[in-house]
Write an enzyme that holds these catalytic residues in place. Sequence first.
Site, PDB file in Angstrom:
ATOM      1  N   HIS A 195       0.832  -1.210   0.000  1.00  0.00           N
ATOM      2  CA  HIS A 195       0.000   0.000   0.000  1.00  0.00           C
ATOM      3  C   HIS A 195       0.863   1.256   0.000  1.00  0.00           C
ATOM      4  O   HIS A 195       2.054   1.229   0.301  1.00  0.00           O
ATOM      5  CB  HIS A 195      -0.918   0.029   1.232  1.00  0.00           C
ATOM      6  CG  HIS A 195      -0.163   0.141   2.525  1.00  0.00           C
ATOM      7  ND1 HIS A 195       0.546  -0.903   3.054  1.00  0.00           N
ATOM      8  CD2 HIS A 195       0.012   1.178   3.384  1.00  0.00           C
ATOM      9  CE1 HIS A 195       1.128  -0.515   4.178  1.00  0.00           C
ATOM     10  NE2 HIS A 195       0.826   0.750   4.403  1.00  0.00           N
ATOM     11  N   ASP A 209       0.474   4.993   1.977  1.00  0.00           N
ATOM     12  CA  ASP A 209      -0.269   5.396   3.173  1.00  0.00           C
ATOM     13  C   ASP A 209      -1.433   6.338   2.865  1.00  0.00           C
ATOM     14  O   ASP A 209      -1.273   7.331   2.132  1.00  0.00           O
ATOM     15  CB  ASP A 209       0.670   6.083   4.185  1.00  0.00           C
ATOM     16  CG  ASP A 209       1.583   5.087   4.899  1.00  0.00           C
ATOM     17  OD1 ASP A 209       1.209   3.905   5.014  1.00  0.00           O
ATOM     18  OD2 ASP A 209       2.674   5.501   5.350  1.00  0.00           O
ATOM     19  N   HIS A 230       4.707   0.218   0.219  1.00  0.00           N
ATOM     20  CA  HIS A 230       5.498  -0.554   1.177  1.00  0.00           C
ATOM     21  C   HIS A 230       4.688  -1.713   1.741  1.00  0.00           C
ATOM     22  O   HIS A 230       3.462  -1.763   1.600  1.00  0.00           O
ATOM     23  CB  HIS A 230       6.055   0.346   2.287  1.00  0.00           C
ATOM     24  CG  HIS A 230       5.019   1.155   2.994  1.00  0.00           C
ATOM     25  ND1 HIS A 230       4.471   2.308   2.437  1.00  0.00           N
ATOM     26  CD2 HIS A 230       4.400   0.996   4.188  1.00  0.00           C
ATOM     27  CE1 HIS A 230       3.585   2.814   3.263  1.00  0.00           C
ATOM     28  NE2 HIS A 230       3.501   2.040   4.335  1.00  0.00           N
TER      29      HIS A 230
HETATM   30 FE   LIG Z   1       1.903   1.991   5.763  1.00  0.00          FE
END
Ligand SMILES: [Fe+2]
Length: 295
Positions: free
Chosen positions: A102, A104, A258
């Site tokens: 994903h 953030d 990440h």
């Molecule tokens: Fe994250």
Amino acid sequence: MSSTSEKTRLFIEKAGSRLGAIVHGVDAKLPLTEEQKEFLRTELVRNKVIFLKKQFLDDAQHEALSRVFGEPILHPTIAAPEGTKYTFELKSRYGRSTDSWHTDVTFVPDYPKASILRAIHIPPYGGGTIWANTATAYDDLPPPLKALADKAWGIHSNDYDTNYYKFDGKKGEIAAFRAEFISKLYVTEHPVVRVHPESGEKTLVLGHFIIGLDGFPTREANALVDILQGYITQVENTVTWRWEEGDVAIWDNRATQHYAPADFDQQARQLRRITVKGDTPVSIDGRRSQYIKQP
Ligand SMILES: [Fe+2]
């Protein structure tokens, strides 16, 4: 060269081929010089994720470091731990971490430009984090796929299910976190390809908050997202960081995804993150991301 000047000499050491670099010469417990701040900002955009080893910051020092990159912001739904204003606590629950790819907070239009993560407790094995470069992933697309991605728009929401199928939702702590995470509903439309406001690179905006593609039936949207995601998560397109306690990682959230592998069994793993305010993505043809639903 004396040991003092060696300690303050600013330089980077590459940590990966396509992204990632260790920054030397910064002690973020101390107030940073303008030269150090500018170096960090430049190297962040250039390397997409930068690592500062063994900083051992407290919450206030962590917040001060985040201000080098912008204005710290609180997570839209998760409260900060006691005594902090902007911190997001990442604590393992039943051996689980954020073990899905994903970017953030992409369920809001102006999602964070950068995230600053510090390791507090790291298990003796496992518990690393992997980052992927969403600009080189775009560059790798065959031209017809690029043309399709250039025009596509993704629907992102905090009420997503990509990761939660892995959890036993009946377990109290997980159910409580999930309930807080979706306590307010956000749905946002982003271009699948955004133009990076600083580097001008085209980057892919996908990841686990995506729940659909505008104008595509679910089955076809899932298939297309999988194909595009495959270019992001290609092993050669990633860098892995094996944390040591006190380390700080800072990533350009506009150009990366990440993943934190759940490979540490039931051992404790604790990190704290502060994100800084982002800009609203702009597509190749100049349209901006926008809310579809907001509380
Ligand atoms: Fe994250």
